[in-house]
Design a protein around this motif. Structure first.
Motif, PDB file in Angstrom:
ATOM      1  N   ALA A 146       0.419   4.095  -2.625  1.00 58.43           N
ATOM      2  CA  ALA A 146       0.137   5.455  -2.163  1.00 58.43           C
ATOM      3  C   ALA A 146       1.146   6.431  -2.747  1.00 58.43           C
ATOM      4  O   ALA A 146       0.786   7.518  -3.198  1.00 58.43           O
ATOM      5  N   ARG A 185       2.775  14.981  15.064  1.00 61.01           N
ATOM      6  CA  ARG A 185       2.894  13.581  15.470  1.00 61.01           C
ATOM      7  C   ARG A 185       3.313  12.713  14.278  1.00 61.01           C
ATOM      8  O   ARG A 185       3.148  13.109  13.136  1.00 61.01           O
ATOM      9  N   ARG A 186       3.767  11.521  14.615  1.00 67.15           N
ATOM     10  CA  ARG A 186       3.994  10.529  13.566  1.00 67.15           C
ATOM     11  C   ARG A 186       2.823   9.548  13.545  1.00 67.15           C
ATOM     12  O   ARG A 186       2.162   9.358  14.566  1.00 67.15           O
ATOM     13  N   LEU A 221      10.650   7.435   0.042  1.00 62.75           N
ATOM     14  CA  LEU A 221       9.941   6.359   0.721  1.00 62.75           C
ATOM     15  C   LEU A 221      10.873   5.202   1.095  1.00 62.75           C
ATOM     16  O   LEU A 221      11.027   4.883   2.270  1.00 62.75           O
ATOM     17  N   ASP A 246       0.816  -1.214   0.000  1.00 64.46           N
ATOM     18  CA  ASP A 246       0.000   0.000   0.000  1.00 64.46           C
ATOM     19  C   ASP A 246       0.852   1.269   0.000  1.00 64.46           C
ATOM     20  O   ASP A 246       0.462   2.265  -0.597  1.00 64.46           O
ATOM     21  N   TYR A 247       1.997   1.251   0.679  1.00 56.20           N
ATOM     22  CA  TYR A 247       2.867   2.438   0.677  1.00 56.20           C
ATOM     23  C   TYR A 247       3.320   2.759  -0.736  1.00 56.20           C
ATOM     24  O   TYR A 247       3.372   3.908  -1.153  1.00 56.20           O
ATOM     25  N   ALA A 287      -1.953   3.480   5.038  1.00 53.34           N
ATOM     26  CA  ALA A 287      -0.746   3.699   4.226  1.00 53.34           C
ATOM     27  C   ALA A 287      -0.150   5.079   4.444  1.00 53.34           C
ATOM     28  O   ALA A 287       0.312   5.720   3.512  1.00 53.34           O
ATOM     29  N   LEU A 288      -0.157   5.552   5.686  1.00 52.91           N
ATOM     30  CA  LEU A 288       0.543   6.806   5.988  1.00 52.91           C
ATOM     31  C   LEU A 288       2.028   6.503   6.057  1.00 52.91           C
ATOM     32  O   LEU A 288       2.429   5.463   6.581  1.00 52.91           O
ATOM     33  N   TYR A 289       2.843   7.423   5.530  1.00 55.77           N
ATOM     34  CA  TYR A 289       4.277   7.180   5.536  1.00 55.77           C
ATOM     35  C   TYR A 289       4.783   7.270   6.974  1.00 55.77           C
ATOM     36  O   TYR A 289       4.694   8.328   7.600  1.00 55.77           O
ATOM     37  N   PRO A 290       5.309   6.168   7.517  1.00 56.27           N
ATOM     38  CA  PRO A 290       5.585   6.122   8.955  1.00 56.27           C
ATOM     39  C   PRO A 290       6.728   7.036   9.386  1.00 56.27           C
ATOM     40  O   PRO A 290       6.810   7.404  10.548  1.00 56.27           O
ATOM     41  N   HIS A 291       7.621   7.404   8.440  1.00 61.59           N
ATOM     42  CA  HIS A 291       8.768   8.220   8.831  1.00 61.59           C
ATOM     43  C   HIS A 291       8.475   9.703   8.713  1.00 61.59           C
ATOM     44  O   HIS A 291       9.342  10.515   8.969  1.00 61.59           O
ATOM     45  N   GLY A 351       2.591   6.461  13.814  1.00 62.34           N
ATOM     46  CA  GLY A 351       2.636   5.443  14.855  1.00 62.34           C
ATOM     47  C   GLY A 351       2.111   5.922  16.188  1.00 62.34           C
ATOM     48  O   GLY A 351       1.833   5.120  17.083  1.00 62.34           O
ATOM     49  N   GLN A 352       1.995   7.240  16.340  1.00 63.85           N
ATOM     50  CA  GLN A 352       1.526   7.790  17.610  1.00 63.85           C
ATOM     51  C   GLN A 352       0.057   8.166  17.555  1.00 63.85           C
ATOM     52  O   GLN A 352      -0.424   8.895  18.412  1.00 63.85           O
ATOM     53  N   PRO A 365       5.843   4.161  20.647  1.00 61.38           N
ATOM     54  CA  PRO A 365       4.819   5.060  20.154  1.00 61.38           C
ATOM     55  C   PRO A 365       3.870   5.478  21.278  1.00 61.38           C
ATOM     56  O   PRO A 365       3.673   4.722  22.229  1.00 61.38           O
ATOM     57  N   LYS A 366       3.352   6.683  21.182  1.00 59.78           N
ATOM     58  CA  LYS A 366       2.328   7.061  22.152  1.00 59.78           C
ATOM     59  C   LYS A 366       0.995   7.145  21.438  1.00 59.78           C
ATOM     60  O   LYS A 366       0.793   7.970  20.562  1.00 59.78           O
ATOM     61  N   ILE A 367       0.113   6.241  21.805  1.00 60.08           N
ATOM     62  CA  ILE A 367      -1.179   6.155  21.140  1.00 60.08           C
ATOM     63  C   ILE A 367      -2.263   6.587  22.113  1.00 60.08           C
ATOM     64  O   ILE A 367      -2.244   6.204  23.269  1.00 60.08           O
ATOM     65  N   PRO A 408      14.242   6.172   3.397  1.00 60.44           N
ATOM     66  CA  PRO A 408      13.933   6.449   4.805  1.00 60.44           C
ATOM     67  C   PRO A 408      13.458   5.208   5.561  1.00 60.44           C
ATOM     68  O   PRO A 408      13.761   5.029   6.734  1.00 60.44           O
ATOM     69  N   LEU A 409      12.717   4.331   4.857  1.00 58.18           N
ATOM     70  CA  LEU A 409      12.217   3.141   5.540  1.00 58.18           C
ATOM     71  C   LEU A 409      13.312   2.101   5.733  1.00 58.18           C
ATOM     72  O   LEU A 409      13.130   1.129   6.461  1.00 58.18           O
TER      73      LEU A 409
END
Lengths: 325, 357
Positions: free
Chosen positions: A213, B128-129, A228, A209-210, B84-88, B131-132, A320-322, A231-232
């Motif tokens: 996208a 924020r990213r 993309l 999907d990335y 599908a948000l770019y995580p970085h 993941g958060q 992560p802070k969710i 960085p990943l």
């Protein structure tokens, strides 16, 4: 009612049976017990040898002293390294060897191969990567013999006779003429396959999907790599760079087999090996060699710390802070 | 922007993922692609996005053939099930990424991102990213990223499937409202018939790579053109009973052992003399009454507002939505009364409706 009362009694009885100190001792012991096999391995095969090397580096132990007549010399060996005329050239060689092999092959070429072979049909990509693994499967001696045959002195050698000769380029003694070219090529062709495998699997595990996208958002192929994929790949890049730096710092068998450190290709680990374990005069200076090795370990640790800092390792492992919407 | 698909076909080896799809989408229309997983709806969406190249047929945006146009030149916004948000990248960087690639001036980029963030209520999350963020927040950001580039066409690939049930309801309404306000043409892929029915102006039902129907939601519900649509749309699903339609004393009857139902002439007439046909009736169009076809209560499932009751008539089971106050119990003898206005009839071989074409 009576049932719950009896449960409470049973619980309290249990408490009495296991006093608190004892329980905490147990909770400490059981994880240790699980880790014991690994701990023993690490201690016996890594920790103790390091301590022994460090200890030997503080002695004048050599073939001349044998194992009985050596004595502690404190930091004499390190002082000798600091003032030795070979130190600077060898250090420079080592840094050049590691930096160039790493940048051009172990990370650079590995990344290029990984990117190319994941953007062609799967089977051809797989075949190409499999071929690139061949040098790693070949025993070092055989592999270097083949390179020596390629680069043999004039008028022999595949380069002189079959590749450059027909183009009218006069034959040369390639190894003395371009020692670093061949040192880096021989190491790089083997080294690149490690990063190649790691990067390929990392690229292939980027969710589809990335990629979609990125295309829909308007990326060209190059922009997709730039914004993309690279960085990943930060984690694998950190890992491969660190691991390969350390591995290149300590690897010398290719150079030993190819040039034996001649033509100005002596690197630190080869120097340590020759001083401590193998030289023409047969006087093995174990103490001095151990000190050389210890310095190499120090350089490696410093490099690893620099990389972690540069790649912002702390951020990579951040939790992560969710929170709920 | 108008979208038109002409005989659109995509083949993977011997498998047709999409086959001869013909579809017109008007400017500003909200169309849902509905079907079970593997029916080719996502493939069709990716064909429209330009990720896949069609094997045959044409894709037209406003009369312009798009088959060879790469995705980046199609000006499409897309929202994914996985977000599908770019995580970085931070939320802000995600929002401006498509604009950055289109070389929108920085000042406008910022203004647009802020406007969209406000519209979606994510202004406080910009640094924020992904993941958060929670799932709902991520989906808002994904929607925002699709909107900031001012797309001519919005594509949704099951965007709500990963959200919990409550959030799905509110996001459903929000997406519909947003699409209406912006007036942008939208295609929404889903396997959830409720989503398709509630959101879309028209629903394209797909099965095995083929378009089964393309019509407004209520038509899909009231006049299902195939057995598949009848069974797929509606919850609880339609009852199917194999019957034979015969003319007796001037009235058409649907019959089988222990089952005899008089039909309306205009419906029954289409099925008479064909041998066995399939009769379809929705659970809400059957009532438990004092007289009618006799059966026995087999299972009772309380749904709150209604009880879903499985009534056994001979060898067939009919699901009925009944008033919980009736207090039906397993084993009760009951009688069923059918709303003959709503009876559907299908040919068992072609699976086509005998009533609607």
């Amino acid at each position: 009612m009576s049932e719950s009362a009896s449960t409470v009694q049973a619980l309290e009885a249990g408490k009495a049976h296991y006093p608190e100190e004892k329980a905490s001792l147990r909770s400490l012991l059981s994880p240790l017990l699980f880790m014991a096999p690994a701990i023993i391995l690490v201690v016996v095969f890594f920790f103790i040898p390091v301590v022994i090397v460090l200890a030997i580096s503080l002695t004048d132990m050599s073939t001349a002293t044998g194992f009985n007549n050596w004595k502690w010399v404190q930091f004499d060996n390190y002082r000798r390294i600091a003032t030795h005329p070979n130190t600077l050239p060898v250090l420079r060689n080592t840094l050049m060897y590691v930096a160039l092999t790493l940048a051009l092959f172990n990370v650079g070429m590995a990344l290029v191969i990984a990117l190319l072979t994941t953007h062609v049909p799967r089977r051809s990509g797989f075949l190409f990567r499999a071929l690139w693994l061949l040098p790693r499967l070949t025993p070092s001696v055989v592999y270097i013999m083949m390179w020596k045959y390629v680069a043999a002195d004039a008028p022999y050698g595949i380069l002189n006779q079959h590749l450059l000769g027909p183009l009218g380029i006069p034959p040369t003694n390639w190894l003395p003429a371009q020692p670093w070219l061949f040192v880096i090529l021989t190491n790089g062709f083997i080294g690149a396959s490690f990063g190649m495998v790691i990067f390929t699997s990392a690229i292939e595990s980027i969710p589809y999907d990335y990629m979609v996208a990125a295309l829909v958002d308007g990326c060209s192929l190059w922009q997709r790599i730039r914004y993309l994929i690279l960085p990943l790949l930060r984690w694998p890049l950190l890992f491969v760079t660190t691991y390969q730096t350390l591995s290149l710092l300590t690897s010398f068998e290719q150079i030993l087999l190819l040039t034996e450190g001649q033509f100005g290709t002596e690197v630190w680990s080869l120097w340590a090996y020759q001083r401590a374990l193998s030289n023409y005069w047969g006087n093995f200076q174990w103490g001095f060699g151990a000190a050389l090795a210890a310095v190499l370990v120090l350089i490696g640790v410093v490099m690893a710390l620099v990389y972690m800092r540069y790649f912002q390792f702390n951020q990579l492992v951040q939790e992560p802070k969710i929170e709920a919407l | 922007m108008k979208v038109k698909l002409e005989n659109l076909t995509k083949r993977w080896g011997p498998v047709y993922a999409a086959r001869d799809i013909n579809l017109d989408i008007n400017d500003g229309e909200f169309v849902a692609f509905l079907g079970p997983s593997g029916c080719g709806k996502t493939t069709t969406l990716l064909l429209i996005a330009g990720i896949y190249k069609p094997t045959a047929g044409r894709i037209l945006f406003d009369d312009r053939v798009m088959n060879q146009v790469p995705p980046k030149n199609r000006n499409i916004g897309m929202v994914f099930q996985s977000y599908a948000l770019y995580p970085h990248m931070t939320v802000y960087e995600n929002l401006v990424f498509p604009m950055k690639l289109k070389r929108v001036p920085p000042a406008e980029m910022k203004a647009r991102a802020q406007r969209v963030a406000e519209m979606l209520g994510i202004s406080q999350l910009l640094d924020r990213r992904p993941g958060q963020l929670s799932g709902g927040q991520q989906q808002r950001v994904a929607l925002g990223r699709a909107l900031t580039k001012h797309p001519d066409l919005l594509l949704f690939d099951e965007p709500l499937s990963n959200l919990d049930a409550r959030l799905r309801l509110s996001m459903r309404a929000e997406i519909k409202r947003l699409q209406m306000d912006l007036g942008v043409t939208a295609i929404y892929v889903t396997h959830d018939q409720v989503e398709a029915m509630t959101m879309a102006d028209r629903v394209a039902v797909m099965k095995d790579g083929q378009l089964q129907a393309y019509c407004p939601p209520n038509e899909l519900y009231d006049r299902p053109r195939t057995l598949f649509i009848a069974g797929f749309v509606g919850n609880p699903p339609m009852n199917f009973i194999e019957v034979e339609v015969v003319l007796r004393d001037g009235v058409y009857h649907a019959q089988r052992a222990g089952f005899d139902l008089p039909l309306l002439t205009e419906r029954g007439g289409q099925a008479a003399g064909r041998g066995p046909v399939i009769l379809g009736v929705r659970p809400e169009d059957v009532m438990i009454a004092e007289e009618g076809i006799a059966g026995e209560v087999y299972v009772v499932e309380p749904l709150g507002r209604d009880d879903l009751i499985d009534v056994r008539i001979g060898e067939v089971h009919v699901h009925v939505l009944a008033d919980p106050n009736r207090r039906c119990k397993v084993g009760d003898r009951v009688h069923l009364c059918f709303n003959t206005q709503k009876i559907q009839l299908f040919d068992p071989k072609t699976e086509q409706s005998l009533l609607w074409t």
